[in-house]
Design an enzyme around this catalytic site. Structure first.
Site, PDB file in Angstrom:
ATOM      1  N   ARG A  96     -10.500 -10.703  12.752  1.00 24.11           N
ATOM      2  CA  ARG A  96      -9.978  -9.406  12.325  1.00 24.11           C
ATOM      3  C   ARG A  96     -11.047  -8.610  11.603  1.00 24.11           C
ATOM      4  NH1 ARG A  96      -6.584  -5.589  10.489  1.00 24.11           N
ATOM      5  NH2 ARG A  96      -7.124  -5.079   8.385  1.00 24.11           N
ATOM      6  N   ASP A 104      -5.990 -14.120  -1.902  1.00 23.25           N
ATOM      7  CA  ASP A 104      -6.777 -15.225  -1.312  1.00 23.25           C
ATOM      8  C   ASP A 104      -6.802 -16.457  -2.204  1.00 23.25           C
ATOM      9  OD1 ASP A 104      -9.291 -13.063   0.220  1.00 23.25           O
ATOM     10  OD2 ASP A 104      -7.213 -13.534   0.716  1.00 23.25           O
ATOM     11  N   CYS A 123      -2.525 -12.421  12.695  1.00 21.03           N
ATOM     12  CA  CYS A 123      -3.055 -13.782  12.489  1.00 21.03           C
ATOM     13  C   CYS A 123      -1.996 -14.531  11.692  1.00 21.03           C
ATOM     14  CB  CYS A 123      -4.384 -13.709  11.742  1.00 21.03           C
ATOM     15  SG  CYS A 123      -4.213 -13.010  10.117  1.00 21.03           S
ATOM     16  N   ARG A 166      -1.613  -7.488  10.793  1.00 18.04           N
ATOM     17  CA  ARG A 166      -2.829  -6.929  10.175  1.00 18.04           C
ATOM     18  C   ARG A 166      -3.038  -5.505  10.726  1.00 18.04           C
ATOM     19  NH1 ARG A 166      -6.022 -11.240   8.245  1.00 18.04           N
ATOM     20  NH2 ARG A 166      -7.093  -9.699   6.999  1.00 18.04           N
ATOM     21  N   PRO A 167      -2.228  -4.525  10.270  1.00 22.98           N
ATOM     22  CA  PRO A 167      -2.336  -3.168  10.834  1.00 22.98           C
ATOM     23  C   PRO A 167      -3.674  -2.504  10.493  1.00 22.98           C
ATOM     24  CG  PRO A 167      -0.948  -3.174   8.882  1.00 22.98           C
ATOM     25  CD  PRO A 167      -1.269  -4.610   9.172  1.00 22.98           C
ATOM     26  N   ILE A 168      -4.028  -1.478  11.257  1.00 25.42           N
ATOM     27  CA  ILE A 168      -5.248  -0.716  10.951  1.00 25.42           C
ATOM     28  C   ILE A 168      -4.937   0.774  10.829  1.00 25.42           C
ATOM     29  CG2 ILE A 168      -6.827  -2.379  12.031  1.00 25.42           C
ATOM     30  CD1 ILE A 168      -6.981  -0.464  14.448  1.00 25.42           C
ATOM     31  N   ASP A 169      -3.665   1.096  10.576  1.00 21.41           N
ATOM     32  CA  ASP A 169      -3.269   2.511  10.502  1.00 21.41           C
ATOM     33  C   ASP A 169      -4.038   3.283   9.429  1.00 21.41           C
ATOM     34  OD1 ASP A 169      -1.696   0.699   8.843  1.00 21.41           O
ATOM     35  OD2 ASP A 169      -0.671   2.485   8.127  1.00 21.41           O
ATOM     36  N   LEU A 170      -4.327   2.639   8.306  1.00 24.06           N
ATOM     37  CA  LEU A 170      -5.036   3.351   7.224  1.00 24.06           C
ATOM     38  C   LEU A 170      -6.502   3.586   7.615  1.00 24.06           C
ATOM     39  CD1 LEU A 170      -3.524   1.483   4.136  1.00 24.06           C
ATOM     40  CD2 LEU A 170      -2.949   3.779   4.962  1.00 24.06           C
ATOM     41  N   LYS A 225     -18.486 -14.480   1.593  1.00 23.65           N
ATOM     42  CA  LYS A 225     -18.171 -14.171   2.998  1.00 23.65           C
ATOM     43  C   LYS A 225     -17.694 -12.730   3.108  1.00 23.65           C
ATOM     44  CE  LYS A 225     -13.984 -15.366   4.662  1.00 23.65           C
ATOM     45  NZ  LYS A 225     -13.199 -14.287   5.308  1.00 23.65           N
ATOM     46  N   ASN A 226     -16.785 -12.325   2.209  1.00 19.34           N
ATOM     47  CA  ASN A 226     -16.143 -11.008   2.348  1.00 19.34           C
ATOM     48  C   ASN A 226     -17.020  -9.859   1.886  1.00 19.34           C
ATOM     49  OD1 ASN A 226     -14.041 -12.330   3.470  1.00 19.34           O
ATOM     50  ND2 ASN A 226     -12.637 -12.088   1.745  1.00 19.34           N
ATOM     51  N   ARG A 252     -14.350 -21.461   8.499  1.00 17.69           N
ATOM     52  CA  ARG A 252     -14.549 -20.008   8.596  1.00 17.69           C
ATOM     53  C   ARG A 252     -14.983 -19.427   7.262  1.00 17.69           C
ATOM     54  NH1 ARG A 252      -9.676 -16.780  10.567  1.00 17.69           N
ATOM     55  NH2 ARG A 252     -11.191 -15.212   9.957  1.00 17.69           N
ATOM     56  N   ILE A 301       0.817  -8.850  -1.140  1.00 20.49           N
ATOM     57  CA  ILE A 301      -0.114  -8.281  -0.149  1.00 20.49           C
ATOM     58  C   ILE A 301       0.276  -8.698   1.265  1.00 20.49           C
ATOM     59  CG2 ILE A 301      -2.540  -8.054   0.526  1.00 20.49           C
ATOM     60  CD1 ILE A 301      -1.885  -6.930  -2.267  1.00 20.49           C
TER      61      ILE A 301
HETATM   62  C1  EPZ Z   1      -9.627  -8.282   3.181  1.00 22.50           C
HETATM   63  O1  EPZ Z   1      -8.911  -8.130   4.381  1.00 22.50           O
HETATM   64  C2  EPZ Z   1     -10.136  -9.718   3.150  1.00 22.50           C
HETATM   65  N1  EPZ Z   1     -10.988  -9.953   4.324  1.00 22.50           N
HETATM   66  C3  EPZ Z   1      -8.956 -10.696   3.174  1.00 22.50           C
HETATM   67  O2  EPZ Z   1      -9.499 -12.003   3.018  1.00 22.50           O
HETATM   68  C4  EPZ Z   1      -8.062 -10.410   1.971  1.00 22.50           C
HETATM   69  O3  EPZ Z   1      -6.947 -11.263   2.021  1.00 22.50           O
HETATM   70  C5  EPZ Z   1      -7.618  -8.946   2.007  1.00 22.50           C
HETATM   71  O4  EPZ Z   1      -8.778  -8.079   2.044  1.00 22.50           O
HETATM   72  C6  EPZ Z   1      -6.784  -8.563   0.791  1.00 22.50           C
HETATM   73  O5  EPZ Z   1      -7.531  -8.771  -0.367  1.00 22.50           O
HETATM   74  C7  EPZ Z   1     -12.265  -9.518   4.291  1.00 22.50           C
HETATM   75  O6  EPZ Z   1     -12.709  -8.905   3.339  1.00 22.50           O
HETATM   76  C8  EPZ Z   1     -13.110  -9.848   5.501  1.00 22.50           C
HETATM   77  P1  EPZ Z   1      -6.499  -5.123   3.426  1.00 22.50           P
HETATM   78  P2  EPZ Z   1      -8.418  -6.642   4.832  1.00 22.50           P
HETATM   79  O7  EPZ Z   1      -6.774  -4.045   4.415  1.00 22.50           O
HETATM   80  O8  EPZ Z   1      -9.386  -5.609   4.363  1.00 22.50           O
HETATM   81  C9  EPZ Z   1      -2.181  -3.539   4.507  1.00 22.50           C
HETATM   82  C10 EPZ Z   1      -9.866 -14.230   3.530  1.00 22.50           C
HETATM   83  O9  EPZ Z   1      -9.112 -15.164   3.282  1.00 22.50           O
HETATM   84  N2  EPZ Z   1      -2.881  -2.627   5.423  1.00 22.50           N
HETATM   85  O10 EPZ Z   1      -7.012  -4.961   2.030  1.00 22.50           O
HETATM   86  O11 EPZ Z   1      -8.086  -6.705   6.272  1.00 22.50           O
HETATM   87  C11 EPZ Z   1      -2.277  -4.984   4.967  1.00 22.50           C
HETATM   88  O12 EPZ Z   1      -1.244  -5.274   5.901  1.00 22.50           O
HETATM   89  C12 EPZ Z   1      -9.317 -12.948   4.098  1.00 22.50           C
HETATM   90  O13 EPZ Z   1     -11.108 -14.212   3.291  1.00 22.50           O
HETATM   91  C13 EPZ Z   1      -2.160  -1.615   6.052  1.00 22.50           C
HETATM   92  O14 EPZ Z   1      -0.951  -1.497   5.878  1.00 22.50           O
HETATM   93  O15 EPZ Z   1      -7.074  -6.506   4.002  1.00 22.50           O
HETATM   94  C14 EPZ Z   1      -2.105  -5.738   3.676  1.00 22.50           C
HETATM   95  O16 EPZ Z   1      -0.735  -5.822   3.367  1.00 22.50           O
HETATM   96  C15 EPZ Z   1      -7.886 -13.105   4.543  1.00 22.50           C
HETATM   97  N3  EPZ Z   1      -2.819  -0.768   6.889  1.00 22.50           N
HETATM   98  C16 EPZ Z   1      -2.774  -4.828   2.635  1.00 22.50           C
HETATM   99  O17 EPZ Z   1      -2.850  -3.541   3.244  1.00 22.50           O
HETATM  100  C17 EPZ Z   1      -4.169  -0.862   7.109  1.00 22.50           C
HETATM  101  O18 EPZ Z   1      -4.728  -0.024   7.874  1.00 22.50           O
HETATM  102  C18 EPZ Z   1      -4.167  -5.248   2.231  1.00 22.50           C
HETATM  103  O19 EPZ Z   1      -4.931  -5.406   3.410  1.00 22.50           O
HETATM  104  C19 EPZ Z   1      -4.880  -1.886   6.452  1.00 22.50           C
HETATM  105  C20 EPZ Z   1      -4.227  -2.744   5.605  1.00 22.50           C
END
Ligand code: EPZ
Length: 418
Positions: A91, A306, A115, A120-124, A22-23, A398, A328
């Site tokens: 997301r 996960d 969620c 789930r921030p998007i600042d990065l 999926k991912n 999902r 995480i």
């Molecule tokens: C991906 O989400 C996966 N989703 C998630 O799987 C998975 O849990 C996650 O990576 C971590 O491995 C998909 O690939 C569709 P991140 P993603 O950005 O990319 C922080 C599932 O169960 N962060 O790697 O959204 C964030 O808060 C789902 O299939 C920022 O601070 O996760 C977290 O603590 C759930 N700022 C950490 O980074 C940002 O701009 C990792 O998040 C982005 C993230």
């Protein structure tokens, strides 16, 4: 509202086919918008998240079909706005941002909400895209990128929890069409990021270093349509690995790629699991109860977040005291209250679940909260005495293709009740 009704007690045995990831499929589907030409993506799992992603692609202007695990899509022209009613439900739709900016030079995007696993921030994402020349401003829950003139740059993308998977994807996709060289430092190394980079390179991108913390992308003028087969889903494989261990059964995970699960396999072996693998898949068995574990979730190649909920289910019935720390998403413990309802002895110390293994769990009606938590509750139901009803099973649909059929194929007593 469907529910899964599980009658505990069966030891699982046999062979289960692992579906496409999926991912990996989600960002690859977004990446098809980078070209007006036709793309064919194979081994795509039939999940509600995938169908939703396809709905968004159609709303953006792509022509998409999805039959027998194959998505055929062509986005001759696309629009650059992704409305809230779509983004709030999933997301992962954030990974349209990079392709839209690269293709249209502008984007309007609704901020994804939080969620059940936490904020789930998007600042990065926005930082990385701004460094490339796609500056944004937020207003009324929308992110506006009025004009993007993409120029390659060295970008540090690390955050407080380390790297970001979809953030790396977004910057990498935008960088394929930037002028000059982009270097992403502290990039995510997940196999799904590597699969996306391989897909982009097939389209004509020039990416090296994917799978490491430093990815280099040389911008190109155009990307063309390609065919691609998605990698197997390592989290589905890990989940079925736990289903074999928790029932002390013996299961073959057909199509699973052990090289994507090195950490999980190592940790399970250290607890007494018997695990072997070859090019065809992974054999998992346990002839006795495992030993307890002290675990921390980290970005790849660390132990995946996960898989955290599934390990909590396993360790709730493993003798001894286990400590599972979530680095995480520190709030990703909604499953503990439901496991307690089944008799688990667990307390939460900050972001660490302390599990005192009990002799058995008892079946109960429980509530799924997120994708992996619901899988953990099904796993607990497999060994609980009596019947467990897992409600709100749309969460599990999902991310797991036909999970009840697959578990029944291994001997589990599980039914989906409308
Ligand atoms: C991906 O989400 C996966 N989703 C998630 O799987 C998975 O849990 C996650 O990576 C971590 O491995 C998909 O690939 C569709 P991140 P993603 O950005 O990319 C922080 C599932 O169960 N962060 O790697 O959204 C964030 O808060 C789902 O299939 C920022 O601070 O996760 C977290 O603590 C759930 N700022 C950490 O980074 C940002 O701009 C990792 O998040 C982005 C993230």
């Amino acid at each position: 509202m469907d529910k899964l009704v599980v009658k505990g007690g069966a030891r699982l045995n046999g062979r289960v086919e692992i579906s496409g990831s999926k991912n990996s499929a989600l960002p690859i589907l977004a990446a098809t918008l980078l070209t007006p030409e036709t793309c064919v993506i194979r081994n795509v799992p039939d999940l509600s998240d995938i169908r939703f992603m396809i709905e968004i692609m159609k709303r953006l202007g792509a022509k998409v079909t999805f039959e027998n695990g194959t998505v055929t899509t062509s986005a001759e022209t696309i629009i650059s706005e992704v409305p809230y009613d779509l983004v709030r439900k999933m997301r992962a739709s954030i990974c349209f941002l990079g392709p839209i900016i690269a293709r249209c030079g502008t984007a309007t995007f609704s901020e994804p909400g939080g969620c059940s696993i936490g904020d789930r921030p998007i600042d990065l994402h926005l930082k990385g895209l701004a460094e490339l020349g796609a500056a944004s401003h937020s207003e009324g829950g929308n992110v506006y990128i009025p004009k993007a003139n993409l120029v390659g740059k060295e970008i540090f993308l690390g955050g407080k929890s380390g790297s970001t998977v979809l953030g790396t994807d977004n910057v990498m996709m935008a960088a394929t069409r930037a002028k000059g060289l982009t270097i992403i430092e502290s990039a995510a190394c997940e196999p799904e990021v590597r699969d996306l980079a391989n897909f982009l390179n097939k389209m004509g991108a020039k990416i090296v270093g994917h799978g490491t913390r430093r990815i280099e992308i040389e911008g190109v003028d155009a990307l063309h349509g390609v065919e691609h087969t998605v990698i197997p889903d390592r989290i589905e494989a890990g989940t079925f690995m736990v289903s074999a261990l928790i029932t002390q059964g013996d299961v073959f995970l057909a199509g699973a790629d052990a090289s994507h699960l090195v950490n999980v396999i190592d940790r399970m072996k250290s607890c007494g699991a018997q695990i072997t693998s070859d090019a065809k898949g992974i054999q998992v068995s346990a002839t006795r109860k495992l030993s307890s574990i002290d675990l921390v979730t980290e970005t790849y190649p660390g132990f995946p977040t996960d898989m955290q909920a599934q390990l909590c289910a396993l360790m709730s019935v493993t003798p001894g005291i286990s400590a599972i720390t979530e680095k995480i998403y520190p709030n990703r413990f909604m499953h503990l209250a439901e496991l307690r309802r089944m008799g688990a002895r667990v307390e939460l110390e900050g972001a660490t679940a302390i599990l005192h293994g009990v002799d058995h769990l008892s079946g109960a009606p429980v509530m799924a909260s997120d994708l992996r938590a619901s899988a953990a509750l099904v796993l607990a139901g497999l060994i609980a005495r009596g019947t467990t009803e897992v409600n709100r099973v749309y969460h599990i649909d999902r991310g797991y293709e036909h999970i009840d059929q697959k578990l029944r194929g291994l001997g589990a007593e599980i039914e989906r009740v409308r």
